[in-house]
Design a protein around this motif. Structure first.
Motif, PDB file in Angstrom:
ATOM      1  N   UNK A 163       0.829  -1.197   0.000  1.00  0.00           N
ATOM      2  CA  UNK A 163       0.000   0.000   0.000  1.00  0.00           C
ATOM      3  C   UNK A 163       0.870   1.256   0.000  1.00  0.00           C
ATOM      4  N   UNK A 164       1.908   1.247   0.823  1.00  0.00           N
ATOM      5  CA  UNK A 164       2.818   2.394   0.902  1.00  0.00           C
ATOM      6  C   UNK A 164       3.623   2.540  -0.386  1.00  0.00           C
ATOM      7  N   UNK A 165       4.132   1.429  -0.907  1.00  0.00           N
ATOM      8  CA  UNK A 165       4.935   1.479  -2.126  1.00  0.00           C
ATOM      9  C   UNK A 165       4.110   1.975  -3.311  1.00  0.00           C
ATOM     10  N   UNK A 166       2.853   1.529  -3.400  1.00  0.00           N
ATOM     11  CA  UNK A 166       1.988   1.965  -4.494  1.00  0.00           C
ATOM     12  C   UNK A 166       1.780   3.476  -4.487  1.00  0.00           C
ATOM     13  N   UNK A 167       1.785   4.081  -3.305  1.00  0.00           N
ATOM     14  CA  UNK A 167       1.636   5.534  -3.209  1.00  0.00           C
ATOM     15  C   UNK A 167       2.801   6.258  -3.857  1.00  0.00           C
ATOM     16  N   UNK A 168       3.937   5.575  -3.960  1.00  0.00           N
ATOM     17  CA  UNK A 168       5.144   6.158  -4.558  1.00  0.00           C
ATOM     18  C   UNK A 168       5.288   5.758  -6.021  1.00  0.00           C
ATOM     19  N   UNK A 169       5.017   4.481  -6.316  1.00  0.00           N
ATOM     20  CA  UNK A 169       5.325   3.941  -7.641  1.00  0.00           C
ATOM     21  C   UNK A 169       4.141   3.889  -8.585  1.00  0.00           C
ATOM     22  N   UNK A 170       2.909   3.916  -8.037  1.00  0.00           N
ATOM     23  CA  UNK A 170       1.764   3.596  -8.864  1.00  0.00           C
ATOM     24  C   UNK A 170       1.681   2.089  -9.056  1.00  0.00           C
ATOM     25  N   UNK A 171       0.640   1.646  -9.753  1.00  0.00           N
ATOM     26  CA  UNK A 171       0.414   0.204  -9.902  1.00  0.00           C
ATOM     27  C   UNK A 171       1.196  -0.339 -11.106  1.00  0.00           C
ATOM     28  N   UNK A 172       2.501  -0.311 -10.940  1.00  0.00           N
ATOM     29  CA  UNK A 172       3.441  -0.804 -11.946  1.00  0.00           C
ATOM     30  C   UNK A 172       4.185  -1.976 -11.307  1.00  0.00           C
ATOM     31  N   UNK A 173       3.809  -3.205 -11.694  1.00  0.00           N
ATOM     32  CA  UNK A 173       4.356  -4.387 -11.039  1.00  0.00           C
ATOM     33  C   UNK A 173       5.871  -4.434 -11.113  1.00  0.00           C
ATOM     34  N   UNK A 174       6.445  -4.040 -12.258  1.00  0.00           N
ATOM     35  CA  UNK A 174       7.900  -4.078 -12.406  1.00  0.00           C
ATOM     36  C   UNK A 174       8.567  -3.105 -11.433  1.00  0.00           C
TER      37      UNK A 174
END
Length: 212
Positions: free
Chosen positions: A36-47
């Motif tokens: 959840x925290x990482x998505x706030x930084x990266x967006x929903x980019x699996x790579x």
């Protein structure tokens, strides 16, 4: 190896350009909390999410979080990310769901000029039958802001209203006649703004973000 269910995490305040002496805090995150925290930084980019999990560090809200990096199986990571919301351009703009209006400059790297909160902007001036927030949302609804994206940091959909001479005049008039005194100075940001992003959280049961 399977994705871990829990991850020991260390974090401290980020101080760019300085060696920090602030205390290091340790906490155990569930996998969903870390994602959840990482998505706030990266967006929903699996790579990109996989790269950050491997690197074992991310900066979020002025804190640097660190953990022992690990490689994520592509299929397992894709399945874990599937529970989080996706962009949904089919969602119409709903003024009643908006909680914030973000005034920004234009260009490739826009600057955030003002984060206007609904509660603050909904306060009415004496002898005024309408608040600035209500009038701003009326103008926006007439203009039909375009869907931009889902913001994981805001846990909301963002809708973009491009400012032109006509709608800017209407909004400035509303600010002059309806905004309470404590908002008049911040609303001068309108003079430099190129657009407004309206923050609209999804109703309960629609967003799939797990609790933090």
């Amino acid at each position: 190896m399977p994705l871990p269910e829990t991850i020991p995490v260390r974090y401290t305040e980020e101080e760019a350009g300085y060696v920090t002496v602030r205390p290091l805090v340790r906490q155990t995150f569930r996998l969903n909390e870390l994602l959840d925290m990482i998505l706030s930084v990266s967006g929903k980019d699996a790579a990109r999410v996989g790269q950050l999990l491997h690197s074992g560090t991310v900066v979020y809200h002025f804190y640097r979080y660190s953990w022992t990096g690990f490689d994520a199986d592509e299929a397992e990571l894709t399945a874990a990310l599937a529970q989080f919301p996706d962009d949904d351009p089919s969602r119409p703009f709903d003024a009643g769901q908006c909680t914030n209006a973000l005034f920004e400059t234009g260009g490739a790297n826009p600057t955030r000029l003002l984060d206007l909160n609904r509660v603050v902007a909904s306060k009415r001036r004496i002898f005024r039958g309408q608040s600035f927030w209500a009038r701003l949302l009326e103008i926006a609804a007439e203009e039909k802001p375009a869907y931009q994206k889902y913001s994981y940091g805001r846990r909301a959909d963002l809708y973009r209203l491009e400012l032109d001479s006509e709608n800017l005049f209407l909004i400035e008039q509303a600010a002059q006649h309806l905004a309470p005194g404590n908002l008049r100075s911040p609303l001068r940001a309108l003079q430099s703004a190129a657009c407004i992003l309206f923050v609209c959280p999804r109703p309960p049961g629609v967003s799939k973000s797990p609790p933090r």
